[in-house]
Design a protein around this motif. Structure first.
Motif, PDB file in Angstrom:
ATOM      1  N   THR A 390       0.757  -1.275  -0.133  1.00 58.44           N
ATOM      2  CA  THR A 390      -0.086  -0.012   0.070  1.00 58.44           C
ATOM      3  C   THR A 390       0.618   1.203   0.162  1.00 58.44           C
ATOM      4  OG1 THR A 390       0.026   0.069   2.428  1.00 58.44           O
ATOM      5  CG2 THR A 390      -1.863  -1.234   1.166  1.00 58.44           C
ATOM      6  N   GLY A 391       1.933   1.182   0.256  1.00 57.90           N
ATOM      7  CA  GLY A 391       3.035   2.390   0.271  1.00 57.90           C
ATOM      8  C   GLY A 391       4.455   1.941   0.050  1.00 57.90           C
ATOM      9  N   ASP A 392       5.383   2.961  -0.296  1.00 58.52           N
ATOM     10  CA  ASP A 392       6.759   2.583  -0.335  1.00 58.52           C
ATOM     11  C   ASP A 392       7.340   3.529   0.697  1.00 58.52           C
ATOM     12  OD1 ASP A 392       6.200   1.172  -2.604  1.00 58.52           O
ATOM     13  OD2 ASP A 392       6.452   2.928  -3.826  1.00 58.52           O
ATOM     14  N   VAL A 393       8.379   3.060   1.220  1.00 61.02           N
ATOM     15  CA  VAL A 393       9.572   3.536   2.461  1.00 61.02           C
ATOM     16  C   VAL A 393      10.921   3.509   1.532  1.00 61.02           C
ATOM     17  CG1 VAL A 393      10.427   3.464   4.613  1.00 61.02           C
ATOM     18  CG2 VAL A 393       7.944   2.656   4.194  1.00 61.02           C
ATOM     19  N   LEU A 394      11.201   4.758   1.332  1.00 62.10           N
ATOM     20  CA  LEU A 394      12.812   4.798   0.643  1.00 62.10           C
ATOM     21  C   LEU A 394      13.603   5.331   1.511  1.00 62.10           C
ATOM     22  CD1 LEU A 394      10.360   5.217  -1.796  1.00 62.10           C
ATOM     23  CD2 LEU A 394      12.500   5.823  -2.935  1.00 62.10           C
ATOM     24  N   GLU A 441       2.864  -4.503   4.926  1.00 64.23           N
ATOM     25  CA  GLU A 441       2.054  -4.360   3.680  1.00 64.23           C
ATOM     26  C   GLU A 441       2.991  -3.137   2.811  1.00 64.23           C
ATOM     27  OE1 GLU A 441       0.928  -1.564   7.068  1.00 64.23           O
ATOM     28  OE2 GLU A 441       1.377  -3.732   6.750  1.00 64.23           O
ATOM     29  N   ASN A 442       4.114  -2.630   3.297  1.00 66.94           N
ATOM     30  CA  ASN A 442       4.798  -1.707   2.700  1.00 66.94           C
ATOM     31  C   ASN A 442       5.919  -2.100   1.970  1.00 66.94           C
ATOM     32  OD1 ASN A 442       3.010   0.605   3.483  1.00 66.94           O
ATOM     33  ND2 ASN A 442       4.027   0.482   5.570  1.00 66.94           N
ATOM     34  N   ARG A 443       6.465  -1.462   0.904  1.00 68.08           N
ATOM     35  CA  ARG A 443       7.327  -1.887   0.112  1.00 68.08           C
ATOM     36  C   ARG A 443       8.560  -0.947   0.440  1.00 68.08           C
ATOM     37  NH1 ARG A 443       8.344  -1.136  -6.495  1.00 68.08           N
ATOM     38  NH2 ARG A 443       7.775   1.007  -5.742  1.00 68.08           N
ATOM     39  N   VAL A 444       9.813  -1.728   0.892  1.00 70.38           N
ATOM     40  CA  VAL A 444      10.893  -0.927   1.320  1.00 70.38           C
ATOM     41  C   VAL A 444      12.178  -0.979   0.306  1.00 70.38           C
ATOM     42  CG1 VAL A 444      12.707  -0.757   3.166  1.00 70.38           C
ATOM     43  CG2 VAL A 444      10.122  -1.693   3.729  1.00 70.38           C
ATOM     44  N   LYS A 488       2.288   5.086  -5.290  1.00 67.32           N
ATOM     45  CA  LYS A 488       1.518   4.879  -4.115  1.00 67.32           C
ATOM     46  C   LYS A 488       2.316   6.018  -3.126  1.00 67.32           C
ATOM     47  CE  LYS A 488       1.092   0.076  -5.065  1.00 67.32           C
ATOM     48  NZ  LYS A 488       1.505  -1.352  -4.798  1.00 67.32           N
ATOM     49  N   PRO A 489       1.710   5.901  -1.795  1.00 62.66           N
ATOM     50  CA  PRO A 489       2.173   6.965  -0.921  1.00 62.66           C
ATOM     51  C   PRO A 489       3.469   6.667  -0.512  1.00 62.66           C
ATOM     52  CG  PRO A 489      -0.079   6.377  -0.294  1.00 62.66           C
ATOM     53  CD  PRO A 489       0.269   5.542  -1.513  1.00 62.66           C
ATOM     54  N   ILE A 490       4.436   7.725  -0.194  1.00 66.64           N
ATOM     55  CA  ILE A 490       5.834   7.662   0.137  1.00 66.64           C
ATOM     56  C   ILE A 490       6.023   7.970   1.121  1.00 66.64           C
ATOM     57  CG2 ILE A 490       8.171   7.943  -0.875  1.00 66.64           C
ATOM     58  CD1 ILE A 490       6.796   8.629  -3.731  1.00 66.64           C
ATOM     59  N   VAL A 491       7.117   7.492   1.953  1.00 62.25           N
ATOM     60  CA  VAL A 491       8.125   7.968   3.198  1.00 62.25           C
ATOM     61  C   VAL A 491       9.090   8.029   2.819  1.00 62.25           C
ATOM     62  CG1 VAL A 491       8.612   7.693   5.698  1.00 62.25           C
ATOM     63  CG2 VAL A 491       6.015   7.498   4.789  1.00 62.25           C
TER      64      VAL A 491
END
Length: 659
Positions: A390-394, A441-444, A488-491
């Motif tokens: 549901t989101g991406d953490v970079l 649930e987030n892609r890292v 998708k939403p990003i952090v």
């Protein structure tokens, strides 16, 4: 009368005696003829047999080409009893007949219901029924994508087959099925064929030099041209090509002039792989590299004893770049690289796992839509999962950092040297280990780029122009868009110079219609020791610039730089306009830099003036490294990620269909 009778008897006796003598002589002659004929026949047979064997041996052809072709066939012969009774007795025979009867009943029901056998034949347990591998393989290679993936997951859970069944499935799988199977968790390595045995008549360094010698030379980067000229200056292939005048790569060296820097034999393989890595980033060169046998040469390289980890990582990066070309996937599978990647993915080493996961994800075109260019690594999920991200953490590292070592656990004593290597033993990568469990649930993702403190160790002077903040940001933004960042939403989680890069990328995305989704989907940014208004390290470097030769990265970090002030002003406007959350951490302890000990980023420079700011009693290197899972640094970061990337809850409109 009596005299006549006696005469007759004597005559008869004489005649009988002569007949007996004549008969005996005939028998002797017959036996003699038989003996002679037998001797001739036996000798003739022996002579003919000898001549036939001599002719057969004389007509036998021994060639290495035939043996090489046999090694490529992947044909295995299994000696198994033909009857199930010969296996272990009456129990197995009865079990075999019951399985056969159950299968026939399933076929009959499928025929009556006019449905495929695969839809009716749903075993409760592979261990109980011990179905033939061909039935399960048929389900994996046919039907819709969802059904195929489910069947492949069931196949990957099997660990009780014998070696013959695994090899049979490995030989029969198509490339797409093999790649998806390789991305399954804890899959048995015997599902994948090992690399074929190759005859190696030439040295590896000479083979790598031959590859560079056959690559085009017209449209390459100046740094690649320089390295290629350096490594080919004393090669045997180069001397063969030119006898009258010294051969040069692009004509920048005059005839008869040799490069000033000699290359040792130990450095030839390393430089060759670096050059091949740069060529593999160009899509137009990938097919030519495969045609020149790069895949086999890289396999030979990683199988050698004493090969350093950085050289092995560069080889894996080349395979990951080649995997971005769909028409090369079958060649990569046939070369045996899939089994090597599965072994690296299950090795437990963070860097090897990330590099192997990137290559396999680039080859998987059924469950993965994105591509991962060089420098963008997938930390979670590295294998096939049923969860939808549901989101991406970079994660973006800073100066002298790396995609993995920057985000390890806190070091008891940290120090950095001007020539510090990028790759070193990594204790643990907390974004991969902890975020994969706390928010699965987030892609890292973690990105990587080269940085330097000084230009003393710069391999190519022409590379300095590519180290500016603006150039790096544009290049990284383009790579992240290829990886699907912005959908998708990003952090963003950044450290040191990485925070400035993210700010520059967001500012560039605001004025670029093709990248506006990256800014629109940015929910939060975490800054660890980011010098928003410059760093004292730049002042120290400029003070001794005639000795240190500071790099382009250091030169841009001057305190109160006009460029940094303008960048921060535009970034704060975007934060207020788009409602981006900001969480910042600053160090309070000085950092050891060789013989110097100084506070790299002051508290005033680490505070962006927006969002929340906290100080941590550590140095600059450990400000982004939590002590443990319950560390306040990690807990605050995790809280921000979970709240920012929480799925939007739809407002129920009421009605009987609402659950």
């Amino acid at each position: 009368m009596r005299t006549g009778a006696m005469f007759c008897c004597c005559s008869f006796r004489k005649i009988c005696t002569q007949e007996q003598i004549r008969t005996g002589n005939q028998k002797k002659r017959s036996r003699k003829c038989i003996a002679v004929a037998g001797a001739l026949l036996t000798g003739g047979c022996l002579y003919v047999t000898y001549e036939a064997l001599s002719l057969r041996i004389g007509l036998t052809v021994h060639t290495n080409a035939v043996d090489s072709e046999k090694l490529k066939s992947y044909v295995y012969v299994y000696r198994e009893p033909a009857l199930p009774l010969a296996r272990s007795g009456l129990t197995d025979l009865l079990k075999w007949h019951l399985q056969r009867l159950a299968h026939r009943l399933h076929e009959a029901s499928a025929w009556l219901l006019q449905r495929p056998v695969e839809e009716v034949l749903v075993p409760t347990s592979h261990r109980e029924l011990n179905l033939s591998p061909w039935i399960l393989l048929k389900r994996c290679m046919s039907g819709e994508a969802t059904q195929r993936q489910k069947a492949i997951l069931e196949l990957s859970a099997i660990h009780n087959w014998d070696a013959a069944q695994y090899r049979s499935v490995a030989q029969a799988c198509d490339p797409a099925t093999t790649i998806i199977l390789a991305r399954c968790k804890d899959v048995d390595r015997r599902f994948f064929l090992p690399p074929p045995r190759q005859q190696r008549d030439t040295r590896l360094d000479e083979s790598l030099q031959a590859v560079l010698l056959n690559l085009p030379t017209g449209d390459v980067d100046p740094c690649v041209s320089r390295l290629t000229s350096l490594v080919l200056s004393d090669s045997s292939q180069t001397r063969t090509r030119s006898e009258a005048a010294h051969w040069t790569f692009v004509g920048e060296i005059l005839p008869g002039q040799r490069p000033s820097t000699p290359v040792s034999e130990d450095q030839v393989e390393s430089i060759c792989v670096k050059v091949i890595l740069q060529h593999s980033k160009l899509p137009r060169r990938c097919e030519q590299l495969v045609h020149l046998g790069v895949l086999d040469l890289l396999l030979r390289l990683i199988e050698q004893d004493g090969v350093g980890p950085q050289l092995q990582h560069n080889a894996l990066r080349v395979v990951g770049n080649l995997a971005m070309q769909p028409h090369l996937h079958s060649t990569i599978v046939q070369s045996g690289w899939v089994r090597v990647l599965v072994e690296r993915l299950q090795s437990g080493r963070v860097i090897d796992e990330a590099l192997a996961a990137r290559a396999l994800a680039n080859m998987d075109r059924e469950t993965v839509r994105e591509h991962y260019p060089d420098g963008v690594y997938l930390l979670h999920p590295q294998q096939i999962t049923t969860l939808n991200t549901t989101g991406d953490v970079l994660f973006v590292h800073g100066l002298l950092g790396a995609a993995f070592k920057t985000w390890r656990l806190r070091d008891p004593e940290a120090s950095v040297h001007l020539s510090g290597g990028k790759y070193r033993d990594v204790s643990q990568c907390w974004p991969k280990s902890w975020l994969g469990e706390d928010c699965p649930e987030n892609r890292v993702l973690s990105v990587e780029y080269d940085t330097r403190l000084s230009d003393w160790f710069l391999e190519c002077p022409a590379d300095s122009c590519k180290r500016s903040l603006a150039y790096r940001s544009r290049e990284m933004l383009a790579k992240l868009q290829v990886a699907g960042v912005g959908e998708k939403p990003i952090v963003w989680v950044t450290h040191s110079l990485g925070g400035l890069m993210v700010k520059q990328m967001l500012v560039d995305a605001a004025s670029n219609p093709a990248a506006c989704d990256v800014l629109a989907n940015t929910r939060a940014v975490v800054f660890f020791g980011v010098p928003h208004s410059g760093s004292r390290l730049a002042e120290l470097s400029l003070a001794v610039r005639f000795v240190l030769f500071p790099s382009a990265e250091i030169a841009e970090l001057r305190r109160d730089s006009a460029m940094l002030q303008e960048l921060h002003k535009r970034f704060t406007e975007l934060v207020r306009r788009h409602g981006i959350k900001v969480l910042s951490f600053g160090e309070t302890q000085p950092t050891t830099l060789g013989m110097l000990r100084t506070l790299i980023v002051s508290t005033e420079s680490a505070d962006p003036g927006v969002g929340e700011f906290e100080t941590v009693p550590v140095d600059h290197l450990n400000v982004c490294k939590p002590e443990g899972r319950h560390s306040p640094i990690y807990q605050r970061t995790l809280e921000l990620i979970c709240t920012s990337l929480a799925p939007q809850q739809a407002t129920p409109s009421g009605g009987p269909d609402q659950l």
